[in-house]
Design a protein around this motif. Structure first.
Motif, mmCIF file in Angstrom:
data_model
loop_
_atom_site.group_PDB
_atom_site.id
_atom_site.type_symbol
_atom_site.label_atom_id
_atom_site.label_comp_id
_atom_site.label_asym_id
_atom_site.label_seq_id
_atom_site.Cartn_x
_atom_site.Cartn_y
_atom_site.Cartn_z
ATOM 1 N N GLU A 79 -4.567 1.976 -0.699
ATOM 2 C CA GLU A 79 -4.741 3.412 -0.449
ATOM 3 C C GLU A 79 -6.190 3.741 -0.076
ATOM 4 O O GLU A 79 -6.437 4.661 0.712
ATOM 5 C CB GLU A 79 -4.323 4.208 -1.696
ATOM 6 N N ASP A 113 2.951 -5.966 2.445
ATOM 7 C CA ASP A 113 1.631 -5.602 1.922
ATOM 8 C C ASP A 113 0.642 -6.758 2.061
ATOM 9 O O ASP A 113 -0.519 -6.546 2.390
ATOM 10 C CB ASP A 113 1.738 -5.163 0.460
ATOM 11 N N ILE A 119 -0.401 -6.934 5.588
ATOM 12 C CA ILE A 119 -1.342 -5.838 5.876
ATOM 13 C C ILE A 119 -2.727 -6.184 5.326
ATOM 14 O O ILE A 119 -3.745 -5.962 5.989
ATOM 15 C CB ILE A 119 -0.827 -4.494 5.318
ATOM 16 N N ARG A 142 4.558 5.215 2.808
ATOM 17 C CA ARG A 142 4.608 4.136 1.812
ATOM 18 C C ARG A 142 3.422 3.198 1.998
ATOM 19 O O ARG A 142 3.495 2.227 2.747
ATOM 20 C CB ARG A 142 5.916 3.355 1.944
ATOM 21 N N VAL A 143 2.343 3.470 1.331
ATOM 22 C CA VAL A 143 1.149 2.622 1.350
ATOM 23 C C VAL A 143 0.946 2.098 -0.068
ATOM 24 O O VAL A 143 0.992 2.880 -1.028
ATOM 25 C CB VAL A 143 -0.099 3.406 1.827
ATOM 26 N N ARG A 203 -6.801 4.093 3.673
ATOM 27 C CA ARG A 203 -6.083 5.105 4.453
ATOM 28 C C ARG A 203 -7.041 6.007 5.249
ATOM 29 O O ARG A 203 -6.848 6.185 6.453
ATOM 30 C CB ARG A 203 -5.163 5.940 3.567
ATOM 31 N N TYR A 220 0.875 1.736 9.813
ATOM 32 C CA TYR A 220 1.120 1.522 8.383
ATOM 33 C C TYR A 220 0.447 2.615 7.559
ATOM 34 O O TYR A 220 1.055 3.210 6.676
ATOM 35 C CB TYR A 220 0.621 0.137 7.956
ATOM 36 N N PHE A 221 -0.821 2.889 7.852
ATOM 37 C CA PHE A 221 -1.561 3.870 7.056
ATOM 38 C C PHE A 221 -1.185 5.318 7.403
ATOM 39 O O PHE A 221 -1.469 6.226 6.643
ATOM 40 C CB PHE A 221 -3.068 3.639 7.180
#
Length: 175
Positions: free
Chosen positions: A43, A6, A9, A37-38, A46, A32-33
């Motif tokens: 969020e 995370d 990211i 699992r974000v 996204r 990832y988005f």
């Protein structure tokens, strides 16, 4: 492992918003988005990354953030004060350098045409003879302090007095 992922990211998002990511890093963000699992704090990004991953054919979703909030490390007023202080120091330094240069020029102009003779050779380079000229000035000032009536004396009397003083000191040539 997910906390580290995370954080990575988050760094990639910041670089993405600054326009500093490579195509491979952007693809990593899209993947990832697109996953399930974000992190909850990520969020909000996204919709934006799904829009980019989808080829940007539809209008951008309204809820997508346009820029990440930035934490300023140095307050604006402090940077402004530092810049102002640097400017003042630069100007003061330039003024001091100019003053020293002008003083040196005036000093050399005062002694223009001066020379000394060493070993039978006439030396006229002011930079080379300046220490000798300054020493002579100091000796003359000291002599004037010791002999108050020196201003009314003839030059040859003064030179005789200086020669006598040199003989007592260390026989250094004065003139």
């Amino acid at each position: 492992m997910t906390i580290k992922k995370d954080k990575d990211i988050e760094l990639l998002i910041a670089r993405f918003l600054d326009g500093e990511t490579t195509n491979a890093e952007e693809q990593r963000l899209y993947d990832y988005f697109a996953g399930t699992r974000v992190a909850s704090r990520l969020e909000k990004y996204r919709p934006m990354f799904r829009w980019y991953a989808g080829g940007m054919e539809e209008p951008m979703p309204a809820s997508a953030p346009t820029a990440a909030p930035r934490v300023r490390l140095i307050p604006l007023w402090l940077r402004t004060a530092a810049c102002a202080a640097a400017a003042v120091l630069l100007i003061a330094g330039a003024a001091v350098a100019y003053h020293r240069h002008a003083s040196a020029e005036r000093l050399y102009a005062t002694y223009e045409g001066s020379y000394i003779v060493r070993g039978g050779k006439k030396i006229t380079d002011l930079k080379a003879i300046m220490p000798e000229l300054r020493r002579i000035e100091r000796e003359a000032s000291a002599l004037a302090c010791r002999h108050k009536g020196i201003g009314s004396m003839e030059p040859r009397e003064i030179f005789k007095m200086m020669e006598d003083a040199n003989k007592q000191n260390d026989n250094r040539p004065t003139i």
